[in-house]
Design a protein around this motif. Structure first.
Motif, PDB file in Angstrom:
ATOM      1  N   THR A   1       7.237  -8.484  -7.232  1.00  0.00           N
ATOM      2  CA  THR A   1       7.896  -7.393  -6.664  1.00  0.00           C
ATOM      3  C   THR A   1       8.512  -6.537  -7.548  1.00  0.00           C
ATOM      4  OG1 THR A   1       9.048  -6.515  -4.795  1.00  0.00           O
ATOM      5  CG2 THR A   1       9.923  -8.583  -5.961  1.00  0.00           C
ATOM      6  N   GLY A   2       8.677  -5.465  -7.411  1.00  0.00           N
ATOM      7  CA  GLY A   2       9.862  -4.511  -8.319  1.00  0.00           C
ATOM      8  C   GLY A   2       9.585  -3.178  -7.956  1.00  0.00           C
TER       9      GLY A   2
ATOM     10  N   ALA B   1       0.932  -1.274  -0.065  1.00  0.00           N
ATOM     11  CA  ALA B   1      -0.005  -0.001   0.038  1.00  0.00           C
ATOM     12  C   ALA B   1       0.834   1.161  -0.016  1.00  0.00           C
ATOM     13  CB  ALA B   1      -0.911  -0.064   1.276  1.00  0.00           C
ATOM     14  N   ARG B   2       2.115   1.152   0.419  1.00  0.00           N
ATOM     15  CA  ARG B   2       2.973   2.356   0.452  1.00  0.00           C
ATOM     16  C   ARG B   2       3.877   2.403  -0.598  1.00  0.00           C
ATOM     17  NH1 ARG B   2       2.999   0.792   5.905  1.00  0.00           N
ATOM     18  NH2 ARG B   2       2.555   2.481   7.350  1.00  0.00           N
ATOM     19  N   ALA B   3       3.772   1.220  -1.555  1.00  0.00           N
ATOM     20  CA  ALA B   3       4.523   1.339  -2.593  1.00  0.00           C
ATOM     21  C   ALA B   3       4.329   2.626  -3.795  1.00  0.00           C
ATOM     22  CB  ALA B   3       4.620  -0.079  -3.450  1.00  0.00           C
ATOM     23  N   GLY B   4       5.334   3.210  -4.145  1.00  0.00           N
ATOM     24  CA  GLY B   4       5.289   4.267  -4.987  1.00  0.00           C
ATOM     25  C   GLY B   4       5.080   5.476  -4.400  1.00  0.00           C
ATOM     26  N   GLU B   5       4.884   5.492  -3.094  1.00  0.00           N
ATOM     27  CA  GLU B   5       4.809   6.922  -2.187  1.00  0.00           C
ATOM     28  C   GLU B   5       6.135   7.594  -1.801  1.00  0.00           C
ATOM     29  OE1 GLU B   5       2.745   6.293   1.271  1.00  0.00           O
ATOM     30  OE2 GLU B   5       0.633   5.504   0.315  1.00  0.00           O
TER      31      GLU B   5
ATOM     32  N   LEU C   1       9.314   2.673  -1.728  1.00  0.00           N
ATOM     33  CA  LEU C   1       9.291   1.154  -1.406  1.00  0.00           C
ATOM     34  C   LEU C   1       8.766   0.305  -2.794  1.00  0.00           C
ATOM     35  CD1 LEU C   1       7.556   0.951   2.287  1.00  0.00           C
ATOM     36  CD2 LEU C   1       9.902   1.063   1.575  1.00  0.00           C
ATOM     37  N   LEU C   2       9.310  -1.019  -2.630  1.00  0.00           N
ATOM     38  CA  LEU C   2       8.868  -1.677  -3.859  1.00  0.00           C
ATOM     39  C   LEU C   2       7.614  -2.208  -3.520  1.00  0.00           C
ATOM     40  CD1 LEU C   2      12.114  -3.860  -3.921  1.00  0.00           C
ATOM     41  CD2 LEU C   2      11.818  -1.795  -5.054  1.00  0.00           C
ATOM     42  N   SER C   3       6.949  -2.402  -4.970  1.00  0.00           N
ATOM     43  CA  SER C   3       5.557  -3.011  -4.799  1.00  0.00           C
ATOM     44  C   SER C   3       5.633  -4.604  -4.438  1.00  0.00           C
ATOM     45  CB  SER C   3       4.944  -2.571  -6.284  1.00  0.00           C
ATOM     46  OG  SER C   3       5.564  -3.414  -7.416  1.00  0.00           O
ATOM     47  N   GLU C   4       4.773  -4.797  -3.997  1.00  0.00           N
ATOM     48  CA  GLU C   4       4.532  -6.408  -3.543  1.00  0.00           C
ATOM     49  C   GLU C   4       2.922  -6.783  -3.885  1.00  0.00           C
ATOM     50  OE1 GLU C   4       6.245  -6.625   0.270  1.00  0.00           O
ATOM     51  OE2 GLU C   4       8.245  -7.053  -0.491  1.00  0.00           O
ATOM     52  N   VAL C   5       2.813  -7.381  -5.206  1.00  0.00           N
ATOM     53  CA  VAL C   5       1.430  -7.837  -5.365  1.00  0.00           C
ATOM     54  C   VAL C   5       1.242  -9.336  -5.458  1.00  0.00           C
ATOM     55  CG1 VAL C   5      -0.468  -7.459  -7.146  1.00  0.00           C
ATOM     56  CG2 VAL C   5       1.222  -5.662  -6.451  1.00  0.00           C
ATOM     57  N   PRO C   6       0.410  -9.968  -4.829  1.00  0.00           N
ATOM     58  CA  PRO C   6      -0.028 -11.335  -4.968  1.00  0.00           C
ATOM     59  C   PRO C   6      -0.502 -11.764  -6.316  1.00  0.00           C
ATOM     60  CG  PRO C   6      -1.270 -10.411  -2.960  1.00  0.00           C
ATOM     61  CD  PRO C   6      -0.607  -9.339  -3.673  1.00  0.00           C
TER      62      PRO C   6
END
Length: 799
Positions: free
Chosen positions: A386-387, A20-24, A239-244
């Motif tokens: 992730t990435g 949820a914080r990825a990209g911020e 932060l990196l994205s983490e998506v199931p």
């Protein structure tokens, strides 16, 4: 039944909260911690190894009277960490850097805190000298600094507990040099050696040790005695994205039946006692992900997860000269044995979740299981992609649907080659090479429009400079490698950023370092006026054995000389705009002098081409491409020279990487309409089942190399014709080349908004609908005529 998660695991539900914080942007903190000594210290296990591979678990419990609205902590570790708050993953890092520029993350953990008892948990690990080449290290340790007075309770080491977790062991694969050192080791987890429940607040940690202080937390540039093993700086990227994600396809299975619902997580499978079974899975697309395997029972079993970009023809799979063929082909194709893999040793417990500490790159994954006296239940296999959190703002579409697929595949490739730095490739090296990175950064401007990773790369390459003034060829990297021409590409990256963003403060700081690079090359000028081949690796392109072009140290190289000319002019553009006019004047004069020498010694008027060296025994596409870009070819012969470059197959041909420069020369020569006809290698790659662009065509080493992703830039910048006409994209140039297309449209991210272009052929003419951001003028160019563009929407029709 409540599931108990193996601590070395990251469950998908936990990762989503982190995503949820990825990209911020980084959470703002007090300026104090960016300039003054921290009140927290680096913490370590009192008896644990300082440099060898090891895992340490840290815990800190504390009480709060009420749930806070803000609770910000600064956190870092050596080598890496993952942080949980009350069992929820909130941060992972640190972003890669060297010890003089050691990143820390800032996290507001208030959403995860409660009134009453709270738990901070961190897993800290070091892979020692088996760590990836890009991983620096000084001493295995962990640090947390609270931002305000209320957050000081989180400071290390006071109140924290630490435990060495011996369940984890790093394991080298058969290809030790690549599999171990470049990207890090494989991992083995012995579940029986793990302290279960340590993420729970009521876990008994009374037997854990109190950590010891290693050294103070010291920010970069601390005045006075700033002695420390690490100079801390704020993480400059999100932060990196983490998506199931679910793995959609079973290719084949041996000694086990796999129901269709298994891959949906709805139907577990059981491996009987004393059985060896395997399941080959196809993700259908290449991915960077944490695989997650959930098991119950099976004490004494061994589970082996293997990963590959593609399968290899059997039985040739046993040798290095491997045949990949069509990447969708599975019959008589197999995984390499003991190459990229992880092992999990179940302890017989219920609902154990195994996931490696670092992501794995794979399209194909194989699960090999050998059971002992107990059956093993595999409840699920899934993944968390992730990435770097790139999201496409740009777009492209046209009357040829394959071109959109090419554009999308390029962006997918670029996303897989972007994590905490740009990567040349995610499967093999994970290193930020300058040549690759220049293409990747330009794609970042044109598609997601996010320049933070590009700025980070330019800064890190500045950090990499050696005493001679050159940058390293790749950085961060503990393994020194210098490619002098990549220092010229670094100057090109700075100029690209200047043109796309116009960031004066950021760009100006590189002027002295650019001057040092220029001084190095100038010192290697020969009596004939050319630049000699340099010490170290003179890589330009894989078109030649070893990547170095012809031209000896005695006679010089037209290719290296022309690269230097282009870098001199790029540096001069910046210098003249940002307060260094004398340097700009000198560098332009030097560029002109070099150009005259190159023309005198290497221009072949009879062939209408540039030779690679003064002996005129070797000719490549590269020399004439660079000559066109550097204005070394007589103006009336530019078009014919580039037509020969395209048609003459006796010339040394460009790789997929160097076609980035080929296409710019075609555009400059007024041949942009043939661009689409040159996309054959990318169409062929799609026909061969690739889902990302390869390092080279055919049975290449790497199936994912973003230096081959230039079509995602070119379709916007050449076909739709959108380019900056001045620094900072302050003025826009739209000069389309539809070629055989009936229509094309694109959007291009701009610092002030988005540029939108919709083009339709109108007989021999064109109809263009163009929208420019507020405050941004431009020019539309069609067959030599120019029409001014104003901010906002407008329609142009030309016959």
């Amino acid at each position: 039944m409540k599931k108990t998660f193996f601590v070395l695991i990251i469950a998908a539900s936990i990762l989503i909260s982190c995503a949820a914080r990825a990209g911020e942007a980084a959470v703002s903190v007090s300026e104090r911690w960016l300039h003054d000594r921290w009140t927290a210290s680096w913490a370590a296990h009192p008896d644990g190894p300082q440099h060898d591979p090891a895992v340490f678990l840290f815990r800190r419990t504390f009480d709060l009277d009420k749930k806070p609205s803000r609770f910000v902590v600064l956190v870092s570790a050596d080598q890496r960490y993952r942080l949980w708050v009350n069992g929820v993953s909130v941060s992972a890092g640190p972003a890669r850097g060297d010890t003089l520029h050691w990143r820390f993350e800032t996290v507001d953990i208030a959403p995860q805190l409660n009134a009453g008892k709270n738990l901070l948990s961190a897993r800290v690990w070091s892979e020692g000298d088996m760590a990836p080449w890009a991983q620096f290290s000084a001493h295995t340790a962990f640090i947390m600094q609270g931002d305000g007075d209320a957050e000081q309770v989180a400071n290390t080491p006071g109140g924290w507990k630490v435990y060495r977790d011996t369940s984890w062991t790093p394991v080298a694969g058969d290809n030790r040099r690549i599999a171990q050192f470049a990207t890090g080791p494989n991992e083995r987890i012995d579940a029986a050696r793990h302290p279960w429940g340590w993420l729970e607040p009521d876990f008994d940690d009374s037997g854990w040790a109190a950590p010891v202080s290693v050294t103070d937390g010291v920010p970069v540039g601390l005045r006075g005695d700033g002695s420390s093993l690490w100079q801390l700086m704020l993480r400059p990227i999100p932060l990196l994205s983490e998506v199931p994600e679910r793995i959609p396809k079973v290719v084949r299975a041996k000694k086990v039946k796999v129901p269709a619902e298994f891959l949906e997580g709805k139907a577990p499978i059981t491996i009987p006692p004393k059985t060896t079974a395997s399941i080959l899975l196809d993700n259908t697309l290449l991915t960077n992900a944490y695989p997650e395997l959930i098991t119950s029972g099976g004490a004494g079993s061994k589970v082996h997860l293997s990963y590959e970009e593609s399968l290899f023809k059997y039985p040739e799979v046993a040798v290095w000269n491997l045949i990949k063929g069509n990447r969708n082909q599975t019959k008589n194709f197999a995984m390499r044995e003991n190459y990229k893999f992880d092992e999990f040793l179940p302890d017989g417990g219920a609902h154990r979740v195994f996931s490696p500490f670092w992501f794995r790159t794979f399209r194909y994954m194989q699960i090999d299981v050998t059971t002992a006296a107990e059956p093993l239940v595999i409840e699920d296999i899934r993944a968390v992609a992730t990435g770097y959190p790139f999201v496409a703002r740009g777009s492209f579409d046209s009357s040829d649907p394959t071109l959109k697929t090419i554009w999308e595949t390029g962006f997918r490739t670029a996303r897989l080659c972007a994590v905490e730095t740009y990567f040349d490739c995610p499967f093999y090296e994970q290193l930020q090479y300058v040549g690759d990175t220049r293409v990747q950064a330009m794609l970042s401007y044109y598609v997601p429009g996010d320049d933070r990773l590009a700025r980070n790369a330019i800064d890190q390459l500045l950090d990499s400079r050696v005493s001679e003034g050159l940058t390293m060829s790749r950085y961060p990297s503990r393994m020194t490698q210098i490619i002098p021409t990549f220092s010229l590409a670094w100057i090109g990256m700075i100029h690209d950023h200047w043109m796309m963003r116009g960031d004066k403060q950021f760009t100006k700081k590189f002027i002295p370092a650019m001057g040092e690079v220029i001084g190095w090359f100038e010192s290697h000028r020969l009596s004939n006026g050319l630049i000699a081949r340099q010490p170290w690796w003179n890589f330009v392109d894989w078109a030649w054995p070893g990547g170095a072009p012809p031209g000896s140290g005695d006679t010089g190289s037209s290719i290296i000389t022309l690269q230097f000319v282009l870098a001199l002019r790029e540096a001069a553009d910046i210098e003249s705009a940002l307060g260094a006019p004398d340097a700009a004047k000198r560098h332009r004069a030097l560029a002109d002098s070099l150009l005259k020498s190159a023309v005198k010694t290497c221009w072949d008027a009879k062939k209408g081409l540039f030779a690679d060296a003064p002996d005129k025994k070797s000719y490549s596409q590269h020399a004439t491409i660079l000559a066109v870009l550097a204005d070394a070819v007589p103006p009336k012969q530019i078009k014919s020279a580039m037509e020969k470059v395209i048609s003459d197959k006796s010339l040394t041909q460009c790789s997929l990487y160097f076609r980035y420069f080929l296409n710019r020369a075609i555009d400059k020569a007024g041949l942009g309409d043939i661009y689409i006809s040159l996309l054959g290698p990318w169409r062929d790659a799609l026909d061969m089942g690739l889902t990302t662009w390869p390092e080279t065509p055919g049975d290449t080493r790497s199936d994912c190399h973003a230096w081959s992703s230039s079509p995602s830039i070119d379709l916007e910048s050449i076909v739709c014709g959108v380019k900056p006409a001045s620094a900072g994209f302050a003025k826009v140039r739209v000069e389309p080349h539809l070629g055989t297309l009936d229509w094309a449209r694109c959007s291009v991210p701009h610092p002030k908004g988005d540029i939108r272009v919709d083009l339709v052929k109108n007989g021999a003419g064109i109809k263009a609908e163009i929208e420019l951001p507020a405050g941004t003028p431009g020019v539309f160019v069609w067959r030599g005529s120019e029409i001014p563009l104003h901010p906002g929407r407008q329609t142009i029709e030309k016959k």
